[in-house]
Design a protein around this motif. Structure first.
Motif, mmCIF file in Angstrom:
data_model
loop_
_atom_site.group_PDB
_atom_site.id
_atom_site.type_symbol
_atom_site.label_atom_id
_atom_site.label_comp_id
_atom_site.label_asym_id
_atom_site.label_seq_id
_atom_site.Cartn_x
_atom_site.Cartn_y
_atom_site.Cartn_z
ATOM 1 N N VAL A 433 -29.958 34.454 17.779
ATOM 2 C CA VAL A 433 -29.310 33.783 16.652
ATOM 3 C C VAL A 433 -29.639 32.297 16.746
ATOM 4 N N SER A 434 -30.387 31.798 15.744
ATOM 5 C CA SER A 434 -30.805 30.394 15.750
ATOM 6 C C SER A 434 -30.025 29.537 14.777
ATOM 7 N N ASP A 435 -29.348 30.161 13.804
ATOM 8 C CA ASP A 435 -28.599 29.374 12.821
ATOM 9 C C ASP A 435 -27.456 30.226 12.266
ATOM 10 N N LEU A 436 -26.345 29.570 11.991
ATOM 11 C CA LEU A 436 -25.172 30.226 11.413
ATOM 12 C C LEU A 436 -24.632 29.391 10.272
ATOM 13 N N ALA A 437 -24.338 30.044 9.160
ATOM 14 C CA ALA A 437 -23.702 29.357 8.040
ATOM 15 C C ALA A 437 -22.257 29.040 8.406
ATOM 16 N N PHE A 438 -21.829 27.819 8.103
ATOM 17 C CA PHE A 438 -20.469 27.408 8.447
ATOM 18 C C PHE A 438 -19.463 28.274 7.705
ATOM 19 N N GLN A 439 -18.555 28.881 8.468
ATOM 20 C CA GLN A 439 -17.525 29.772 7.930
ATOM 21 C C GLN A 439 -18.132 30.938 7.146
ATOM 22 N N GLY A 440 -19.356 31.311 7.533
ATOM 23 C CA GLY A 440 -19.988 32.461 6.912
ATOM 24 C C GLY A 440 -19.464 33.754 7.507
ATOM 25 N N PRO A 441 -19.875 34.902 6.931
ATOM 26 C CA PRO A 441 -19.381 36.191 7.439
ATOM 27 C C PRO A 441 -19.658 36.401 8.927
ATOM 28 N N ALA A 442 -20.870 36.030 9.372
ATOM 29 C CA ALA A 442 -21.214 36.246 10.781
ATOM 30 C C ALA A 442 -20.364 35.376 11.699
ATOM 31 N N GLU A 443 -20.184 34.117 11.336
ATOM 32 C CA GLU A 443 -19.391 33.222 12.186
ATOM 33 C C GLU A 443 -17.936 33.662 12.233
ATOM 34 N N LYS A 444 -17.415 34.134 11.117
ATOM 35 C CA LYS A 444 -16.029 34.589 11.091
ATOM 36 C C LYS A 444 -15.827 35.826 11.968
ATOM 37 N N ARG A 445 -16.861 36.652 12.087
ATOM 38 C CA ARG A 445 -16.741 37.852 12.915
ATOM 39 C C ARG A 445 -16.932 37.561 14.391
ATOM 40 N N GLY A 446 -17.370 36.318 14.737
ATOM 41 C CA GLY A 446 -17.489 35.955 16.148
ATOM 42 C C GLY A 446 -18.897 35.780 16.659
ATOM 43 N N VAL A 447 -19.915 35.883 15.778
ATOM 44 C CA VAL A 447 -21.297 35.669 16.206
ATOM 45 C C VAL A 447 -21.464 34.205 16.613
ATOM 46 N N LYS A 448 -22.216 33.947 17.682
ATOM 47 C CA LYS A 448 -22.418 32.583 18.176
ATOM 48 C C LYS A 448 -23.897 32.302 18.361
ATOM 49 N N PHE A 449 -24.227 30.993 18.377
ATOM 50 C CA PHE A 449 -25.598 30.579 18.636
ATOM 51 C C PHE A 449 -26.046 31.109 19.996
ATOM 52 N N GLY A 450 -27.270 31.582 20.054
ATOM 53 C CA GLY A 450 -27.827 32.051 21.322
ATOM 54 C C GLY A 450 -27.597 33.517 21.604
ATOM 55 N N ASP A 451 -26.765 34.196 20.806
ATOM 56 C CA ASP A 451 -26.586 35.641 21.002
ATOM 57 C C ASP A 451 -27.917 36.354 20.786
ATOM 58 N N THR A 452 -28.218 37.304 21.650
ATOM 59 C CA THR A 452 -29.452 38.088 21.535
ATOM 60 C C THR A 452 -29.147 39.400 20.820
ATOM 61 N N VAL A 453 -29.761 39.593 19.653
ATOM 62 C CA VAL A 453 -29.550 40.807 18.876
ATOM 63 C C VAL A 453 -30.513 41.874 19.377
ATOM 64 N N THR A 454 -29.967 42.978 19.845
ATOM 65 C CA THR A 454 -30.783 44.046 20.426
ATOM 66 C C THR A 454 -31.015 45.199 19.458
ATOM 67 N N ALA A 455 -30.183 45.351 18.449
ATOM 68 C CA ALA A 455 -30.347 46.448 17.491
ATOM 69 C C ALA A 455 -29.537 46.140 16.236
ATOM 70 N N VAL A 456 -29.981 46.722 15.140
ATOM 71 C CA VAL A 456 -29.269 46.603 13.861
ATOM 72 C C VAL A 456 -29.207 48.000 13.259
ATOM 73 N N ASP A 457 -28.036 48.403 12.799
ATOM 74 C CA ASP A 457 -27.947 49.674 12.077
ATOM 75 C C ASP A 457 -27.073 49.498 10.845
ATOM 76 N N VAL A 458 -27.273 50.386 9.883
ATOM 77 C CA VAL A 458 -26.605 50.279 8.585
ATOM 78 C C VAL A 458 -25.819 51.556 8.314
ATOM 79 N N GLU A 459 -24.723 51.396 7.599
ATOM 80 C CA GLU A 459 -23.849 52.525 7.260
ATOM 81 C C GLU A 459 -24.581 53.529 6.387
ATOM 82 N N GLN A 460 -24.392 54.812 6.690
ATOM 83 C CA GLN A 460 -25.054 55.870 5.928
ATOM 84 C C GLN A 460 -24.185 56.305 4.751
ATOM 85 N N THR A 461 -24.856 56.653 3.669
ATOM 86 C CA THR A 461 -24.155 57.157 2.485
ATOM 87 C C THR A 461 -24.237 58.682 2.464
ATOM 88 N N GLY A 462 -23.357 59.295 1.691
ATOM 89 C CA GLY A 462 -23.363 60.750 1.572
ATOM 90 C C GLY A 462 -22.868 61.474 2.797
#
Length: 490
Positions: A433-462
């Motif tokens: 994580v190199s940049d965070l929008a001030f009071q954005g969704p990610a920052e509000k959820r607790g994401v911080k500068f320097g966190d290493t993202v290892t995986a991303v998944d998305v909610e399935q429909t149906g």
């Protein structure tokens, strides 16, 4: 049985233990909301205790007393019905008029005093005692009761005052943030391990503290930690569920050996061995001990997210069947003695009915993986309204900690920066994580500068509804019932 029944009395609406009033004050909700949340777990816990009593009678081949030896129900009930009048007023003021607990209790006590005076006067008329003497005896009883009440309140008052000092010290010194790191390190960031640690701490504190003091200390220290780590694990833990979790285990400390105060009191009445009484009472109260873990992961048990009366009735029925299966498994008996494989199946049925989403995830996962590079550049299109999960690793003074952040996709978005307020930088195979929008969704959820993202998944429909697990579990239960009925006929 008496130990298990009496300790659970503080969990039973409409009048719960003193800590329930404090839960309402701390969370800023009405006492009615606390009662509503605690209703289903308390009712199924007591029905399960009645069922356990029935199973014990079957195992020991006990028979009921002759009807001629039983006290007459109507006479016995109406002989003491006047004691229900102040309780009825208390329930009415709390649940209907929505008065504060202090005002409700005050007027109920005043009515109780009137009832005591009237009772003594009526008894005096039948026994030939003068009215003046009866009134005198009534006021002596009221006076003694007020003294006993004041003495009993001393311990609670000291506990509340001490808890206030603890809360102030924790919040003003930043100890709560440090404690999050320490407890997270001990539990390894695992929410299951943290829940077990919290339960054990409640049981240990309950050995020497009253229930209310126990709840205040643990809730002030560990409730924020549970919410923080639950969020990091991708769980949305309702505050009422967290506080009831602490409340439940504080009460269960009273019948947990070796310091089982309720069992010692019960053994003094029955003249039985207190440790054996405590152990037996604890085996009966295991049914109550699993409920806090269940409603943490399935808040519907607390009527959170229940949309209709029909939905609530289904939740109640399924929870009742699950608790009966668990009780049969722990007692090793249903219609006849259960075989070892039947006990295992009963435990699986219990888990399936209490946590249907877990088994559904094994067949149809709620989230599907997304390529991180495609997500970073905005090539991975996520439909508006769907949630994504960022799996991250954060380096702390206590070592690497695994985090999980759940974010909802807005209606219009092109890149992660626009949609979630987070920018990822690629460094070889690492995405940080190199940049965070001030009071954005990610920052509000607790994401911080320097966190290493290892995986991303998305909610399935149906995805099928989790309720489809219920018929399968009930069919398995039907098979066990048929086997047991066949063995009983033999």
């Amino acid at each position: 049985i008496e130990v298990a029944a009496s300790t659970n009395g503080q969990l039973m609406p409409p009048i719960m233990g003193a800590a329930a009033f404090i839960i309402a004050e701390l969370l800023g909700i009405s006492y009615f909301d606390v009662v509503k949340a605690a209703f289903i777990p308390a009712v199924i816990s007591y029905i399960a205790l009645i069922y356990i009593s029935h199973l014990e009678a079957l195992k020991l081949d006990l028979k009921g007393m002759p009807e001629s030896d039983l006290p007459h129900l109507r006479k016995t009930f109406f002989r003491g019905i006047h004691f229900l009048i102040p309780i009825g007023l208390l329930v009415y003021l709390l649940m209907v008029e929505r008065w504060t607990p202090g005002s409700s209790v005050f007027y109920s006590i005043m009515l109780l005093m009137v009832v005591i005076v009237i009772q003594h006067v009526l008894v005096a008329g039948r026994e030939g005692v003068t009215i003046a003497a009866a009134v005198k005896f009534a006021f002596i009883e009221i006076y003694d009761g007020m003294i006993a009440g004041a003495r009993n309140m001393i311990g609670i008052a000291i506990a509340v005052g001490a808890a206030g000092i603890i809360v102030g010290a924790v919040s003003s010194t930043g100890l709560n943030n440090a404690m999050i790191g320490v407890v997270e390190a001990i539990s390894g960031g695992n929410i299951y391990a943290l829940l077990i640690l919290t339960a054990v701490l409640c049981l240990l504190l309950g050995m020497g503290l009253p229930t209310t003091a126990n709840y205040l200390v643990v809730a002030s220290l560990l409730a924020p930690v549970l919410v923080e780590l639950g969020s990091a694990a991708g769980l949305v833990l309702p505050l009422i569920a967290v506080h009831l979790f602490v409340f439940y285990f504080g009460i269960l400390a009273d019948d947990t050996p070796p310091v089982c105060l309720a069992a010692f009191a019960a053994a003094a009445i029955s003249r039985a061995d207190p440790i054996r009484t405590g152990i037996q009472g604890f085996t009966y109260d295991i049914r109550t001990a699993i409920l806090p873990f269940i409603f943490i992961f399935n808040p519907e048990l607390l009527l959170i997210g229940v949309t209709s009366v029909w939905h609530g009735l289904v939740i109640f029925f399924i929870a009742l069947v699950a608790m009966a299966c668990f009780s049969s498994a722990t007692q090793g008996w249903m219609i006849v003695k259960a075989k070892w494989y039947e006990i295992i199946v009963l435990l699986v049925i219990t888990f399936a009915l209490f946590r249907p989403d877990y088994f559904l995830n094994l067949v149809y996962p709620a989230y599907a993986p997304v390529d991180i590079e495609a997500f970073r550049t905005g090539k991975a299109v996520v439909e508006p309204g769907l949630r994504i999960r960022l799996h991250a690793v954060r380096t702390t003074d206590y070592g690497d900690r695994f985090k999980l952040y759940v974010l909802e996709t807005p209606k219009s978005s092109k890149t992660p920066k626009d949609a979630y307020g987070v920018t990822l930088k690629r460094d070889g195979d690492r995405y940080t994580v190199s940049d965070l929008a001030f009071q954005g969704p990610a920052e509000k959820r607790g994401v911080k500068f320097g966190d290493t993202v290892t995986a991303v998944d998305v909610e399935q429909t149906g995805r099928p509804a989790k309720e489809w697990v219920y018929p399968i579990a009930l069919a398995l239960l039907g098979v066990i019932v048929l086997q047991q009925r066949r063995r009983r006929r033999r």
